[in-house]
Design an enzyme around this catalytic site. Sequence first.
Site, PDB file in Angstrom:
ATOM      1  N   GLY A 266      27.349  39.328  39.789  1.00  0.00           N
ATOM      2  CA  GLY A 266      27.544  40.043  41.040  1.00  0.00           C
ATOM      3  C   GLY A 266      26.325  40.768  41.581  1.00  0.00           C
TER       4      GLY A 266
ATOM      5  N   ASP B  55      33.992  49.639  38.968  1.00  0.00           N
ATOM      6  CA  ASP B  55      35.419  49.645  39.294  1.00  0.00           C
ATOM      7  C   ASP B  55      36.122  50.519  38.255  1.00  0.00           C
ATOM      8  OD1 ASP B  55      38.040  49.002  39.915  1.00  0.00           O
ATOM      9  OD2 ASP B  55      37.649  46.886  40.226  1.00  0.00           O
TER      10      ASP B  55
ATOM     11  N   ASP C  23      32.395  38.260  44.411  1.00  0.00           N
ATOM     12  CA  ASP C  23      33.155  37.025  44.574  1.00  0.00           C
ATOM     13  C   ASP C  23      34.664  37.225  44.548  1.00  0.00           C
ATOM     14  OD1 ASP C  23      33.273  37.648  41.727  1.00  0.00           O
ATOM     15  OD2 ASP C  23      34.091  35.630  41.477  1.00  0.00           O
TER      16      ASP C  23
ATOM     17  N   ARG D  63      30.131  34.772  47.415  1.00  0.00           N
ATOM     18  CA  ARG D  63      29.001  35.611  46.986  1.00  0.00           C
ATOM     19  C   ARG D  63      27.859  35.573  48.007  1.00  0.00           C
ATOM     20  NH1 ARG D  63      29.764  37.080  41.512  1.00  0.00           N
ATOM     21  NH2 ARG D  63      30.788  35.532  40.206  1.00  0.00           N
TER      22      ARG D  63
HETATM   23  C1  PRP Z   1      32.610  42.704  38.171  1.00  0.00           C
HETATM   24  C2  PRP Z   1      31.481  43.446  38.856  1.00  0.00           C
HETATM   25  C3  PRP Z   1      31.071  44.486  37.852  1.00  0.00           C
HETATM   26  C4  PRP Z   1      32.336  44.741  37.074  1.00  0.00           C
HETATM   27  C5  PRP Z   1      32.963  45.996  37.543  1.00  0.00           C
HETATM   28  O1  PRP Z   1      32.064  41.690  37.441  1.00  0.00           O
HETATM   29  O2  PRP Z   1      30.418  42.574  39.169  1.00  0.00           O
HETATM   30  O3  PRP Z   1      30.082  43.988  36.983  1.00  0.00           O
HETATM   31  O4  PRP Z   1      33.242  43.640  37.313  1.00  0.00           O
HETATM   32  O5  PRP Z   1      34.204  46.201  36.936  1.00  0.00           O
HETATM   33  P1  PRP Z   1      34.509  47.390  35.912  1.00  0.00           P
HETATM   34  O6  PRP Z   1      33.825  48.627  36.436  1.00  0.00           O
HETATM   35  O7  PRP Z   1      36.004  47.482  35.976  1.00  0.00           O
HETATM   36  O8  PRP Z   1      33.996  46.988  34.556  1.00  0.00           O
HETATM   37  P2  PRP Z   1      32.883  40.396  36.991  1.00  0.00           P
HETATM   38  O9  PRP Z   1      33.390  40.605  35.585  1.00  0.00           O
HETATM   39  O10 PRP Z   1      33.896  40.054  38.021  1.00  0.00           O
HETATM   40  O11 PRP Z   1      31.743  39.303  36.905  1.00  0.00           O
HETATM   41  P3  PRP Z   1      30.724  38.794  38.053  1.00  0.00           P
HETATM   42  O12 PRP Z   1      29.739  39.913  38.303  1.00  0.00           O
HETATM   43  O13 PRP Z   1      30.088  37.600  37.442  1.00  0.00           O
HETATM   44  O14 PRP Z   1      31.545  38.478  39.290  1.00  0.00           O
END
Ligand code: PRP
Length: 176
Positions: free
Chosen positions: A42, A101, A155, A161
């Site tokens: 991300g 998040d 995404d 993205r």
């Molecule tokens: C998402 C985002 C953060 C994380 C945040 O990544 O990019 O890295 O989740 O969530 P949290 O604070 O609840 O841990 P994801 O696992 O969807 O992977 P990506 O970045 O490859 O989309």
Amino acid sequence: MSSAGRVLVTEGELQARVSQLGARITSDYHGRPLLLVGVLKGAFVFMSDLARAIDLPVDLDFMSVSSFGESTRSSGIVRIVMDLETDIRDRHVLLVEDIVDSDLKMTYLLELLRSRGPASMEVCALLARADSDQSQIGYTGFVIGDEFVIGYGLDAAERHRDLRSIHVFEPRTRSH
Ligand code: PRP
């Protein structure tokens, strides 16, 4: 079917905020060689713009970790998919995240990276949920609500993205 819904943060707002963050980081890290650690996937767009908004020599590296849980809100176990190439001992490390998040991933990464003995460790997150623990984030782009956001690296099932703005994802139940 699904589509990118209303714009939450425009391309112009993103550019302006990234410039501000870059200026703050430039001022804060003057004289301290900086290593940016991007969290894939991300953060790849934000990392690219942020690195160019920092008026200092920066080294770049990336990590990929995955969490298992619901599709729109991460939860559960985190594991390393791809580790850093760089030895971060005695380095000034800035962890670059697209969104904090539940903060599960950031908390896991901070603990892991701190155990490797960096000179300093900070977080720069483009987005943070209003209800997340933001005490560990040194640099925040925008605080947002609980919308499912896509674009600028973020995404929905690996799509969108490449959008230049951040949109609210709108799943469609019917095709038109
Ligand atoms: C998402 C985002 C953060 C994380 C945040 O990544 O990019 O890295 O989740 O969530 P949290 O604070 O609840 O841990 P994801 O696992 O969807 O992977 P990506 O970045 O490859 O989309």
